[in-house]
Design a protein around this motif. Sequence first.
Motif, PDB file in Angstrom:
ATOM      1  N   PHE A  37       0.831  -1.220   0.000  1.00 29.20           N
ATOM      2  CA  PHE A  37       0.000   0.000   0.000  1.00 29.20           C
ATOM      3  C   PHE A  37       0.862   1.265   0.000  1.00 29.20           C
ATOM      4  N   GLU A  38       1.994   1.215   0.716  1.00 31.31           N
ATOM      5  CA  GLU A  38       2.913   2.376   0.699  1.00 31.31           C
ATOM      6  C   GLU A  38       3.450   2.590  -0.718  1.00 31.31           C
ATOM      7  N   GLU A  39       3.885   1.482  -1.342  1.00 32.09           N
ATOM      8  CA  GLU A  39       4.437   1.582  -2.700  1.00 32.09           C
ATOM      9  C   GLU A  39       3.388   2.117  -3.678  1.00 32.09           C
ATOM     10  N   TYR A  40       2.205   1.533  -3.601  1.00 29.02           N
ATOM     11  CA  TYR A  40       1.154   1.935  -4.543  1.00 29.02           C
ATOM     12  C   TYR A  40       0.854   3.428  -4.403  1.00 29.02           C
ATOM     13  N   GLN A  41       0.688   3.850  -3.145  1.00 34.15           N
ATOM     14  CA  GLN A  41       0.265   5.240  -2.921  1.00 34.15           C
ATOM     15  C   GLN A  41       1.398   6.247  -3.108  1.00 34.15           C
ATOM     16  N   SER A  42       2.641   5.751  -3.233  1.00 34.60           N
ATOM     17  CA  SER A  42       3.724   6.692  -3.543  1.00 34.60           C
ATOM     18  C   SER A  42       3.553   7.200  -4.981  1.00 34.60           C
ATOM     19  N   ILE A  43       2.809   6.447  -5.788  1.00 34.42           N
ATOM     20  CA  ILE A  43       2.538   6.849  -7.177  1.00 34.42           C
ATOM     21  C   ILE A  43       1.113   7.405  -7.310  1.00 34.42           C
ATOM     22  N   ALA A  44       0.155   6.729  -6.678  1.00 41.56           N
ATOM     23  CA  ALA A  44      -1.254   7.112  -6.833  1.00 41.56           C
ATOM     24  C   ALA A  44      -1.986   6.982  -5.500  1.00 41.56           C
ATOM     25  N   PRO A  45      -2.097   8.081  -4.738  1.00 40.27           N
ATOM     26  CA  PRO A  45      -2.825   8.027  -3.459  1.00 40.27           C
ATOM     27  C   PRO A  45      -4.288   7.641  -3.694  1.00 40.27           C
ATOM     28  N   LEU A  46      -4.840   6.850  -2.775  1.00 41.76           N
ATOM     29  CA  LEU A  46      -6.219   6.377  -2.948  1.00 41.76           C
ATOM     30  C   LEU A  46      -7.218   7.427  -2.448  1.00 41.76           C
ATOM     31  N   SER A  47      -8.278   7.625  -3.219  1.00 38.58           N
ATOM     32  CA  SER A  47      -9.344   8.565  -2.835  1.00 38.58           C
ATOM     33  C   SER A  47     -10.263   7.875  -1.822  1.00 38.58           C
ATOM     34  N   PRO A  48     -11.133   8.644  -1.123  1.00 37.90           N
ATOM     35  CA  PRO A  48     -12.107   8.017  -0.218  1.00 37.90           C
ATOM     36  C   PRO A  48     -12.960   6.978  -0.970  1.00 37.90           C
ATOM     37  N   PHE A  49     -13.357   7.318  -2.191  1.00 41.48           N
ATOM     38  CA  PHE A  49     -14.170   6.415  -3.007  1.00 41.48           C
ATOM     39  C   PHE A  49     -13.417   5.104  -3.270  1.00 41.48           C
ATOM     40  N   TRP A  87     -10.916   3.755  -1.451  1.00 42.32           N
ATOM     41  CA  TRP A  87     -10.806   2.977  -0.211  1.00 42.32           C
ATOM     42  C   TRP A  87     -12.092   2.200   0.060  1.00 42.32           C
ATOM     43  N   ARG A  88     -13.211   2.886  -0.114  1.00 43.32           N
ATOM     44  CA  ARG A  88     -14.491   2.256   0.226  1.00 43.32           C
ATOM     45  C   ARG A  88     -14.874   1.159  -0.764  1.00 43.32           C
ATOM     46  N   LEU A  89     -14.570   1.393  -2.045  1.00 44.30           N
ATOM     47  CA  LEU A  89     -14.848   0.376  -3.058  1.00 44.30           C
ATOM     48  C   LEU A  89     -13.995  -0.871  -2.793  1.00 44.30           C
ATOM     49  N   LEU A  90     -12.736  -0.613  -2.476  1.00 45.35           N
ATOM     50  CA  LEU A  90     -11.782  -1.678  -2.181  1.00 45.35           C
ATOM     51  C   LEU A  90     -12.280  -2.511  -0.993  1.00 45.35           C
ATOM     52  N   ASP A 146      -2.899   1.896   7.093  1.00 43.77           N
ATOM     53  CA  ASP A 146      -2.792   3.344   7.383  1.00 43.77           C
ATOM     54  C   ASP A 146      -3.768   4.184   6.565  1.00 43.77           C
ATOM     55  N   ALA A 147      -4.952   3.657   6.364  1.00 46.11           N
ATOM     56  CA  ALA A 147      -5.986   4.456   5.675  1.00 46.11           C
ATOM     57  C   ALA A 147      -6.398   5.597   6.601  1.00 46.11           C
ATOM     58  N   PRO A 148      -6.507   6.831   6.079  1.00 45.56           N
ATOM     59  CA  PRO A 148      -6.901   7.964   6.935  1.00 45.56           C
ATOM     60  C   PRO A 148      -8.399   7.905   7.258  1.00 45.56           C
ATOM     61  N   ILE A 149      -8.776   7.016   8.199  1.00 41.78           N
ATOM     62  CA  ILE A 149     -10.192   6.721   8.489  1.00 41.78           C
ATOM     63  C   ILE A 149     -10.966   7.988   8.861  1.00 41.78           C
ATOM     64  N   LYS A 150     -10.400   8.760   9.818  1.00 45.17           N
ATOM     65  CA  LYS A 150     -11.131   9.952  10.301  1.00 45.17           C
ATOM     66  C   LYS A 150     -11.187  11.039   9.230  1.00 45.17           C
ATOM     67  N   ARG A 151     -10.021  11.312   8.634  1.00 42.04           N
ATOM     68  CA  ARG A 151      -9.950  12.407   7.670  1.00 42.04           C
ATOM     69  C   ARG A 151     -10.864  12.153   6.468  1.00 42.04           C
ATOM     70  N   LEU A 152     -10.915  10.877   6.015  1.00 45.55           N
ATOM     71  CA  LEU A 152     -11.732  10.573   4.839  1.00 45.55           C
ATOM     72  C   LEU A 152     -13.126  10.083   5.225  1.00 45.55           C
TER      73      LEU A 152
END
Length: 332
Positions: A245-257, A259-262, A317-323
């Motif tokens: 997840f760290e590697e993936y998001q270093s290129i493309a951070p995941l949106s709230p949508f 995370w929830r779809l996943l 490390d999904a930003p649960i509160k922020r998103l």
Amino acid sequence: MLENQYGITVDEYVKLDTYDALRGNGWLYLISKPTGKEEEDIAELEKIAEHLRNYGDQNVPVFLPSKEGHLITEWEKNKYCVLANRQIEEHKKIKLGRKLAKFHERGRKVPFQIERSSRIGQWKSLWEKRLEQMEKVWNDLLFQTPEHEFQRMFIDSFPYYLGLTENAIQYLVDTEIDDNPLETDSGTVCHERFTQKTWGPLNNYMIKNPFDWVFDHRSRDIAEWTRERYLRNSQTYDVELKHFFEEYQSIAPLSPFSWRLLYSRLIFPLHYFECIESYYITTSEQDQKVMEEKLTRILRQSGDYERFLAGFYQLTDAPIKRLNLPLLEWLY
């Protein structure tokens, strides 16, 4: 066949996992059967492959047309496609999370409408259809004495997995109502089932096979990679998951949508469905025995799977509160 239909001479035959392949003139030729695919499907996949190559992906093969100009060729009463890849050997350890994110970023820029291989927005109807089919089989079995252990386990466990599936569908529906997709949530080139082994390397070759592709939301691949890693080793998956997840998001951070779809896809018990379906599709006793052992394992680990789902957002490390990512209350 290569000489006759394609005018290509090769040096040697190589077996790559499930593929038949031949080497020659600095190229690797993969012989694939276009199972269930029409010429139009192949033409669409070739256009996608060409797009990805133009954007710099060297591991995407070319569909070779035969001398007659067809992408599917008939030979000895069978149908074949030939994929050609430059012989680039991969020895170094790759960062799969980064590679996948880059692949998705290239795939998002496809400049034409994808029709034949698109699964965008279809999860709900596909899940409901699978659930209905399985419920029908289950209902028919309810009034019979189970003939074997597999049937008994299926009859006992189905109501639980029905509930889990309804949870997944509800989570998906809420996501589509509550959350607006961002630009990064547009469809991209994904895989039927993306796992650690999808791209190889096979004998040091990394191959991105167009026959594995579907056009969907990026979370499909991330979820299926996660599921496979967890099921492969439910004790030690956490470190790998964090890295990925760290590697993936270093290129493309995941949106709230995203995370929830996943998460909805992880709640959907695909591994259970595939196990039951495989058992009833196969006629081989040996395969049925394998599925019986698999189901025993799935049921034994169902409590672990709940704990995995409960801790998934924290672990990655999904930003649960922020998103404002909703949690499934009953898991806690």
